[in-house]
Design an enzyme around this catalytic site. Structure first.
Site, PDB file in Angstrom:
ATOM      1  N   PRO A  91      -0.778  31.703 -30.528  1.00  0.00           N
ATOM      2  CA  PRO A  91      -1.450  32.868 -29.962  1.00  0.00           C
ATOM      3  C   PRO A  91      -2.201  32.593 -28.662  1.00  0.00           C
ATOM      4  CG  PRO A  91      -2.509  32.136 -32.003  1.00  0.00           C
ATOM      5  CD  PRO A  91      -1.219  31.398 -31.881  1.00  0.00           C
ATOM      6  N   ASN A  92      -2.103  33.559 -27.793  1.00  0.00           N
ATOM      7  CA  ASN A  92      -2.806  33.603 -26.505  1.00  0.00           C
ATOM      8  C   ASN A  92      -2.242  32.654 -25.445  1.00  0.00           C
ATOM      9  OD1 ASN A  92      -4.787  35.572 -27.394  1.00  0.00           O
ATOM     10  ND2 ASN A  92      -5.589  33.918 -28.681  1.00  0.00           N
ATOM     11  N   ARG A 110      -5.776  32.897 -18.305  1.00  0.00           N
ATOM     12  CA  ARG A 110      -6.733  32.828 -19.415  1.00  0.00           C
ATOM     13  C   ARG A 110      -7.670  31.630 -19.243  1.00  0.00           C
ATOM     14  NH1 ARG A 110      -5.139  29.970 -25.113  1.00  0.00           N
ATOM     15  NH2 ARG A 110      -7.059  30.491 -26.201  1.00  0.00           N
ATOM     16  N   TYR A 159      -8.106  25.866 -19.251  1.00  0.00           N
ATOM     17  CA  TYR A 159      -6.672  25.618 -19.443  1.00  0.00           C
ATOM     18  C   TYR A 159      -5.884  25.422 -18.147  1.00  0.00           C
ATOM     19  CZ  TYR A 159      -7.768  27.171 -24.171  1.00  0.00           C
ATOM     20  OH  TYR A 159      -8.313  27.284 -25.425  1.00  0.00           O
ATOM     21  N   ASN A 183       2.116  23.764 -30.066  1.00  0.00           N
ATOM     22  CA  ASN A 183       0.712  24.037 -29.749  1.00  0.00           C
ATOM     23  C   ASN A 183       0.368  25.291 -30.550  1.00  0.00           C
ATOM     24  OD1 ASN A 183      -1.774  24.749 -28.815  1.00  0.00           O
ATOM     25  ND2 ASN A 183      -1.301  24.448 -26.642  1.00  0.00           N
ATOM     26  N   ALA A 198      -5.229  28.707 -31.786  1.00  0.00           N
ATOM     27  CA  ALA A 198      -6.328  28.742 -32.765  1.00  0.00           C
ATOM     28  C   ALA A 198      -5.846  28.570 -34.210  1.00  0.00           C
ATOM     29  CB  ALA A 198      -7.111  30.039 -32.612  1.00  0.00           C
ATOM     30  N   GLU A 254       1.908  17.682 -32.339  1.00  0.00           N
ATOM     31  CA  GLU A 254       0.947  18.745 -32.010  1.00  0.00           C
ATOM     32  C   GLU A 254       0.363  18.471 -30.620  1.00  0.00           C
ATOM     33  OE1 GLU A 254      -1.945  19.920 -35.162  1.00  0.00           O
ATOM     34  OE2 GLU A 254      -3.447  19.613 -33.589  1.00  0.00           O
ATOM     35  N   HIS A 273      -2.339  19.887 -27.548  1.00  0.00           N
ATOM     36  CA  HIS A 273      -3.387  20.791 -27.058  1.00  0.00           C
ATOM     37  C   HIS A 273      -3.650  20.490 -25.596  1.00  0.00           C
ATOM     38  CE1 HIS A 273      -4.137  22.295 -30.989  1.00  0.00           C
ATOM     39  NE2 HIS A 273      -4.155  21.053 -31.435  1.00  0.00           N
ATOM     40  N   ARG A 276     -15.199  20.492 -27.213  1.00  0.00           N
ATOM     41  CA  ARG A 276     -15.475  21.930 -27.229  1.00  0.00           C
ATOM     42  C   ARG A 276     -16.231  22.319 -28.504  1.00  0.00           C
ATOM     43  NH1 ARG A 276     -10.186  25.060 -25.843  1.00  0.00           N
ATOM     44  NH2 ARG A 276     -11.726  26.713 -25.471  1.00  0.00           N
TER      45      ARG A 276
HETATM   46  C1  DQA Z   1      -5.550  25.033 -27.637  1.00  0.00           C
HETATM   47  C2  DQA Z   1      -6.905  24.737 -28.267  1.00  0.00           C
HETATM   48  C3  DQA Z   1      -7.239  25.763 -29.351  1.00  0.00           C
HETATM   49  O1  DQA Z   1      -8.513  25.498 -29.908  1.00  0.00           O
HETATM   50  C4  DQA Z   1      -7.268  27.156 -28.747  1.00  0.00           C
HETATM   51  O2  DQA Z   1      -7.507  28.116 -29.757  1.00  0.00           O
HETATM   52  C5  DQA Z   1      -6.049  27.474 -27.978  1.00  0.00           C
HETATM   53  C6  DQA Z   1      -5.466  26.451 -27.106  1.00  0.00           C
HETATM   54  C7  DQA Z   1      -5.226  24.072 -26.462  1.00  0.00           C
HETATM   55  O3  DQA Z   1      -4.063  23.996 -26.085  1.00  0.00           O
HETATM   56  O4  DQA Z   1      -6.126  23.449 -25.907  1.00  0.00           O
HETATM   57  O5  DQA Z   1      -5.554  28.605 -27.991  1.00  0.00           O
HETATM   58  O6  DQA Z   1      -4.536  24.853 -28.627  1.00  0.00           O
END
Ligand code: DQA
Length: 142
Positions: A10-11, A18, A23, A75, A78, A99, A101, A108
């Site tokens: 998501p997102n 964003r 990011y 990835n 959240a 995984e 990030h 954070r």
């Molecule tokens: C993320 C880190 C997560 O905590 C966050 O919710 C994201 C992006 C990252 O790529 O740093 O959406 O996965």
């Protein structure tokens, strides 16, 4: 043909606009294009997907469970921090899952410090920005 599957949660469709200070300004399309170049160089197929929906990500993990898939990069956004359903799907499939990030989640908010998915992954790459995707991709050939 061998393939690598890259799943984004998501997102992540909003990358580039964003929270740029966290990011960066690279878009998801930029990441996809750079991985397509790597896939061509290495003679593998790339499936690159993003969804804001947990069930869709689980379905794609199930679809990745094939002989041709040499690795999965995820990835989970959240979902990382609370999706036992995605964790179970990762645990259920045969290909190694890495995984990724973009941000250093440990620097954070405390709710980001824990991944429920990492224990069932082969490994985790975080805090290196979008380079993490390329590093994860290349690791399947080392
Ligand atoms: C993320 C880190 C997560 O905590 C966050 O919710 C994201 C992006 C990252 O790529 O740093 O959406 O996965």
């Amino acid at each position: 043909m061998k393939r690598i599957v890259v799943l984004n949660g998501p997102n992540l469709n909003l990358l580039g606009s964003r929270e740029v200070s966290v990011y960066g300004s690279t878009t998801l399309k930029d990441i996809e294009n750079s991985l397509r170049d790597l896939a061509d160089t290495n003679g593998v197929e790339l499936d690159f997907w993003q969804s804001n929906h947990e069930g869709q990500i689980i379905d794609w993990l199930h679809d990745s469970n094939s002989e041709e898939t040499i690795g999965v990069i995820i990835n989970p956004g959240a979902f990382t921090h609370y999706s036992y359903a995605i964790r179970d799907a990762v645990a259920a499939i045969r290909p190694p899952v890495i995984e990724v990030h973009i941000s250093n989640v440990h620097a954070r908010e405390s709710f980001r410090h824990h991944s429920v998915i990492a224990p069932v992954c082969e490994g985790q790459i975080l805090g290196l920005g979008v380079k993490g995707y390329k590093l994860a991709f290349q690791s399947f050939f080392l």
